[in-house]
Design a protein around this motif. Sequence first.
Motif, PDB file in Angstrom:
ATOM      1  N   GLU A 355       1.029  -0.690   0.088  1.00  0.00           N
ATOM      2  CA  GLU A 355       0.242   0.242   0.492  1.00  0.00           C
ATOM      3  C   GLU A 355       0.815   1.126  -0.038  1.00  0.00           C
ATOM      4  O   GLU A 355       0.700   1.911  -0.803  1.00  0.00           O
ATOM      5  CB  GLU A 355      -1.161   0.061   1.280  1.00  0.00           C
ATOM      6  N   LYS A 356       1.359   1.000   1.022  1.00  0.00           N
ATOM      7  CA  LYS A 356       2.655   2.372   0.522  1.00  0.00           C
ATOM      8  C   LYS A 356       3.643   2.509  -0.129  1.00  0.00           C
ATOM      9  O   LYS A 356       3.466   3.835  -0.983  1.00  0.00           O
ATOM     10  CB  LYS A 356       3.432   2.094   2.047  1.00  0.00           C
ATOM     11  N   LEU A 357       4.333   1.278  -1.029  1.00  0.00           N
ATOM     12  CA  LEU A 357       5.028   1.483  -1.934  1.00  0.00           C
ATOM     13  C   LEU A 357       3.880   1.550  -3.300  1.00  0.00           C
ATOM     14  O   LEU A 357       4.371   2.969  -4.434  1.00  0.00           O
ATOM     15  CB  LEU A 357       5.736   0.678  -2.599  1.00  0.00           C
ATOM     16  N   THR A 358       2.648   1.625  -3.498  1.00  0.00           N
ATOM     17  CA  THR A 358       1.624   2.249  -4.449  1.00  0.00           C
ATOM     18  C   THR A 358       1.288   3.677  -4.343  1.00  0.00           C
ATOM     19  O   THR A 358       0.979   4.622  -5.425  1.00  0.00           O
ATOM     20  CB  THR A 358       0.658   1.142  -4.076  1.00  0.00           C
ATOM     21  N   ARG A 359       1.632   3.642  -2.936  1.00  0.00           N
ATOM     22  CA  ARG A 359       0.913   5.454  -3.336  1.00  0.00           C
ATOM     23  C   ARG A 359       1.789   5.983  -3.226  1.00  0.00           C
ATOM     24  O   ARG A 359       1.929   6.987  -3.939  1.00  0.00           O
ATOM     25  CB  ARG A 359      -0.246   5.555  -1.277  1.00  0.00           C
ATOM     26  N   HIS A 360       3.529   6.051  -3.291  1.00  0.00           N
ATOM     27  CA  HIS A 360       4.568   6.402  -3.577  1.00  0.00           C
ATOM     28  C   HIS A 360       4.397   6.851  -5.086  1.00  0.00           C
ATOM     29  O   HIS A 360       4.599   8.067  -5.401  1.00  0.00           O
ATOM     30  CB  HIS A 360       5.567   5.962  -3.187  1.00  0.00           C
ATOM     31  N   CYS A 361       4.075   5.158  -5.829  1.00  0.00           N
ATOM     32  CA  CYS A 361       4.850   5.435  -7.093  1.00  0.00           C
ATOM     33  C   CYS A 361       2.942   6.506  -7.683  1.00  0.00           C
ATOM     34  O   CYS A 361       3.523   7.217  -8.362  1.00  0.00           O
ATOM     35  CB  CYS A 361       4.067   3.919  -7.342  1.00  0.00           C
ATOM     36  N   GLN A 362       2.078   7.084  -7.584  1.00  0.00           N
ATOM     37  CA  GLN A 362       1.269   7.429  -7.422  1.00  0.00           C
ATOM     38  C   GLN A 362       1.355   8.928  -7.170  1.00  0.00           C
ATOM     39  O   GLN A 362       0.613   9.648  -8.012  1.00  0.00           O
ATOM     40  CB  GLN A 362      -0.205   6.496  -6.923  1.00  0.00           C
ATOM     41  N   VAL A 363       2.255   9.046  -6.100  1.00  0.00           N
ATOM     42  CA  VAL A 363       2.519  10.636  -5.809  1.00  0.00           C
ATOM     43  C   VAL A 363       3.366  10.837  -7.499  1.00  0.00           C
ATOM     44  O   VAL A 363       3.740  11.828  -7.978  1.00  0.00           O
ATOM     45  CB  VAL A 363       3.463  11.293  -4.394  1.00  0.00           C
ATOM     46  N   LEU A 364       4.384   9.553  -7.417  1.00  0.00           N
ATOM     47  CA  LEU A 364       5.114  10.586  -8.503  1.00  0.00           C
ATOM     48  C   LEU A 364       4.567  10.655 -10.314  1.00  0.00           C
ATOM     49  O   LEU A 364       5.440  10.571 -10.819  1.00  0.00           O
ATOM     50  CB  LEU A 364       6.402   9.116  -8.819  1.00  0.00           C
ATOM     51  N   GLY A 365       3.035   9.984 -10.328  1.00  0.00           N
ATOM     52  CA  GLY A 365       2.635  10.251 -11.644  1.00  0.00           C
ATOM     53  C   GLY A 365       2.163   9.181 -12.301  1.00  0.00           C
ATOM     54  O   GLY A 365       2.016   9.097 -12.826  1.00  0.00           O
ATOM     55  N   CYS A 366       2.915   7.631 -11.344  1.00  0.00           N
ATOM     56  CA  CYS A 366       2.622   6.045 -12.421  1.00  0.00           C
ATOM     57  C   CYS A 366       1.380   5.909 -11.562  1.00  0.00           C
ATOM     58  O   CYS A 366       0.084   6.344 -11.254  1.00  0.00           O
ATOM     59  CB  CYS A 366       3.455   5.633 -11.709  1.00  0.00           C
ATOM     60  N   THR A 367       0.709   5.052 -12.968  1.00  0.00           N
ATOM     61  CA  THR A 367      -0.647   4.139 -13.148  1.00  0.00           C
ATOM     62  C   THR A 367      -0.098   2.796 -12.559  1.00  0.00           C
ATOM     63  O   THR A 367       0.871   2.461 -12.473  1.00  0.00           O
ATOM     64  CB  THR A 367      -0.944   4.270 -14.664  1.00  0.00           C
ATOM     65  N   THR A 368      -0.650   2.756 -11.352  1.00  0.00           N
ATOM     66  CA  THR A 368      -0.933   1.300 -10.716  1.00  0.00           C
ATOM     67  C   THR A 368      -1.455   0.204 -11.030  1.00  0.00           C
ATOM     68  O   THR A 368      -3.016   0.485 -10.536  1.00  0.00           O
ATOM     69  CB  THR A 368      -1.023   1.510  -9.274  1.00  0.00           C
ATOM     70  N   LYS A 369      -1.472  -0.977 -10.649  1.00  0.00           N
ATOM     71  CA  LYS A 369      -2.874  -1.776 -11.215  1.00  0.00           C
ATOM     72  C   LYS A 369      -2.350  -3.357 -10.713  1.00  0.00           C
ATOM     73  O   LYS A 369      -0.687  -3.584 -10.341  1.00  0.00           O
ATOM     74  CB  LYS A 369      -2.792  -1.991 -12.274  1.00  0.00           C
ATOM     75  N   SER A 370      -2.576  -4.268 -10.394  1.00  0.00           N
ATOM     76  CA  SER A 370      -2.796  -4.990  -9.794  1.00  0.00           C
ATOM     77  C   SER A 370      -2.774  -6.726 -10.845  1.00  0.00           C
ATOM     78  O   SER A 370      -3.801  -6.239 -11.358  1.00  0.00           O
ATOM     79  CB  SER A 370      -3.849  -5.533  -8.573  1.00  0.00           C
ATOM     80  N   LYS A 371      -2.104  -8.270 -11.258  1.00  0.00           N
ATOM     81  CA  LYS A 371      -2.306  -8.596 -11.908  1.00  0.00           C
ATOM     82  C   LYS A 371      -2.368  -9.764 -10.871  1.00  0.00           C
ATOM     83  O   LYS A 371      -1.175 -10.277 -10.066  1.00  0.00           O
ATOM     84  CB  LYS A 371      -1.050  -8.873 -12.600  1.00  0.00           C
ATOM     85  N   LYS A 372      -3.760 -10.827 -11.037  1.00  0.00           N
ATOM     86  CA  LYS A 372      -2.876 -12.363 -10.321  1.00  0.00           C
ATOM     87  C   LYS A 372      -3.130 -13.310 -10.895  1.00  0.00           C
ATOM     88  O   LYS A 372      -3.473 -13.464 -12.019  1.00  0.00           O
ATOM     89  CB  LYS A 372      -5.050 -12.444  -9.571  1.00  0.00           C
ATOM     90  N   LEU A 373      -1.872 -14.024 -10.862  1.00  0.00           N
ATOM     91  CA  LEU A 373      -1.615 -15.479 -11.616  1.00  0.00           C
ATOM     92  C   LEU A 373      -1.432 -16.288 -10.776  1.00  0.00           C
ATOM     93  O   LEU A 373      -1.984 -16.019  -9.590  1.00  0.00           O
ATOM     94  CB  LEU A 373      -0.208 -15.180 -11.496  1.00  0.00           C
ATOM     95  N   ASP A 374      -2.158 -17.477 -11.240  1.00  0.00           N
ATOM     96  CA  ASP A 374      -2.490 -18.384 -11.112  1.00  0.00           C
ATOM     97  C   ASP A 374      -1.148 -18.926 -10.921  1.00  0.00           C
ATOM     98  O   ASP A 374      -0.194 -19.765 -11.858  1.00  0.00           O
ATOM     99  CB  ASP A 374      -3.243 -19.237 -12.057  1.00  0.00           C
ATOM    100  N   THR A 375      -0.884 -20.272  -9.075  1.00  0.00           N
ATOM    101  CA  THR A 375       0.265 -20.521  -9.623  1.00  0.00           C
ATOM    102  C   THR A 375       0.189 -22.511  -8.259  1.00  0.00           C
ATOM    103  O   THR A 375      -1.319 -22.293  -8.086  1.00  0.00           O
ATOM    104  CB  THR A 375       1.261 -20.199  -8.658  1.00  0.00           C
ATOM    105  N   ASP A 376       0.986 -22.745  -7.978  1.00  0.00           N
ATOM    106  CA  ASP A 376       0.252 -24.201  -7.604  1.00  0.00           C
ATOM    107  C   ASP A 376       0.525 -23.565  -6.742  1.00  0.00           C
ATOM    108  O   ASP A 376      -0.870 -24.832  -5.825  1.00  0.00           O
ATOM    109  CB  ASP A 376       1.827 -25.570  -8.518  1.00  0.00           C
ATOM    110  N   ASP A 377       1.035 -23.045  -5.088  1.00  0.00           N
ATOM    111  CA  ASP A 377       0.320 -22.313  -3.879  1.00  0.00           C
ATOM    112  C   ASP A 377      -0.512 -21.509  -4.051  1.00  0.00           C
ATOM    113  O   ASP A 377      -1.101 -21.015  -3.003  1.00  0.00           O
ATOM    114  CB  ASP A 377       2.119 -21.922  -3.516  1.00  0.00           C
ATOM    115  N   GLY A 378      -1.169 -21.469  -4.957  1.00  0.00           N
ATOM    116  CA  GLY A 378      -1.992 -20.555  -4.984  1.00  0.00           C
ATOM    117  C   GLY A 378      -2.081 -19.182  -6.359  1.00  0.00           C
ATOM    118  O   GLY A 378      -1.942 -18.919  -6.663  1.00  0.00           O
ATOM    119  N   GLY A 379      -3.313 -17.645  -6.070  1.00  0.00           N
ATOM    120  CA  GLY A 379      -2.885 -16.703  -6.072  1.00  0.00           C
ATOM    121  C   GLY A 379      -1.590 -15.805  -5.869  1.00  0.00           C
ATOM    122  O   GLY A 379      -1.545 -15.725  -4.786  1.00  0.00           O
TER     123      GLY A 379
END
Length: 405
Positions: A355-379
């Motif tokens: 959350e802190k790192l994402t908020r910091h990126c947004q202050v720098l003008g970045c667009t942030t998004k999340s990707k969910k990957l399917d793995t053997d251990d789960g998402g």
Amino acid sequence: MDRVRLSYKKNEKVVLAHFTNGKIADTCAKKIHFGYFQGDQDDRKYKDKKMLVAETSEMSYVGQNYGPLASTVQRNCKYYVGVLDKTTGKMRICDAEIFQMHPKPSDIDDDEEKLVLPSSVSEKSFKEQNDMLTSAFGSKKKQRALESRLKNQIKGKALDKALSSVISQASTLKPVQVEDNDTNPDYAIIPPMNKEAATPREVYNMDDIVHPNDKQSTEEASRVFFDATIDDIQQWRKENKYPQQILSLLSRMSKSEERRTEQAIYITYLYYLIHLHNLKHKQLREKDPLPKEWPEPVRFHILKKFTQGVGARQRVFTARLKDKLVSSILVLCLYLEEFSMDLTSLQKDLNKTHEKLTRHCQVLGCTTKSKKLDTDDGGLIERWATLSLPLNLPPQKGGKRKSSR
């Protein structure tokens, strides 16, 4: 010659009072009333603390075996008292406990300096009762703090007078112009931003992140990364020698010599910044907190830019300077990652929440998004930050912040 049989009473003590203001006259000795107080025997901290109080009609005396009023005569030697029974001819030898009795006048007729004590402890305020307990049974550190606070108290009338004087002087002063924080690069937590940039590469000037002099000083040290092979990177990964973000960038360096040289310099400087960020408070206060094998100009510049001097040689992080350091790390990573990066490795290296790192990126003008990957251990969730145009700047709350002093 009379014979005397001696016997030693180990657990029996005789209390002796030594009056600091002189010898008490024989006519007044019988008029003194004594009181002997001892700490709670069930409390290991206070059971050895004792107090002797003497009172007359005009004067009170206080003696104690702790604190600044304690007697010092028993520190280097031990005293005994012999009590002779004339009828049996036996003398009991007892340990002596000496109290230094300090006078405490009961009546002081001074309107300005008069100290009025409540008639009982129950009438005292909570703060006064707490001060009494600290004075009687507190540690030496707390007693010194209490004494210092009482010495530095200012009377209400004097304080009101001083405040009135300051207010009257302040009303005649002209307002001071304070430079806007957004235009002051030494105060801002993000590097200067070009909001009219035509490409993401033009948003931030890399010379504001890595000074040209630091870039030149780092060139020789960066040869280790320039010459790094796949086997070297795998070995460093096993040894956990470098942060994960550094190893990830090294594994994807360009084959072009010119571009690879620039990447090696920036990756080396990025490693310096991450290392500085992860220093503990105790490490940062050392005389030389950064490795001596680093280029001397770089060590001097990043300490001056991202830390604050305390005293002659010690340095500390402030919250603002640490945010400024994180901003430089993120901009440098975005430049090396072609302005789109996975934050997973860097989050672990900096030990920050997403959350802190994402908020910091947004202050720098970045667009942030999340990707969910399917793995053997789960998402598995990957969080990405992308610097693209137009800039995705967060809205300012409450308009422009006013500066005040």
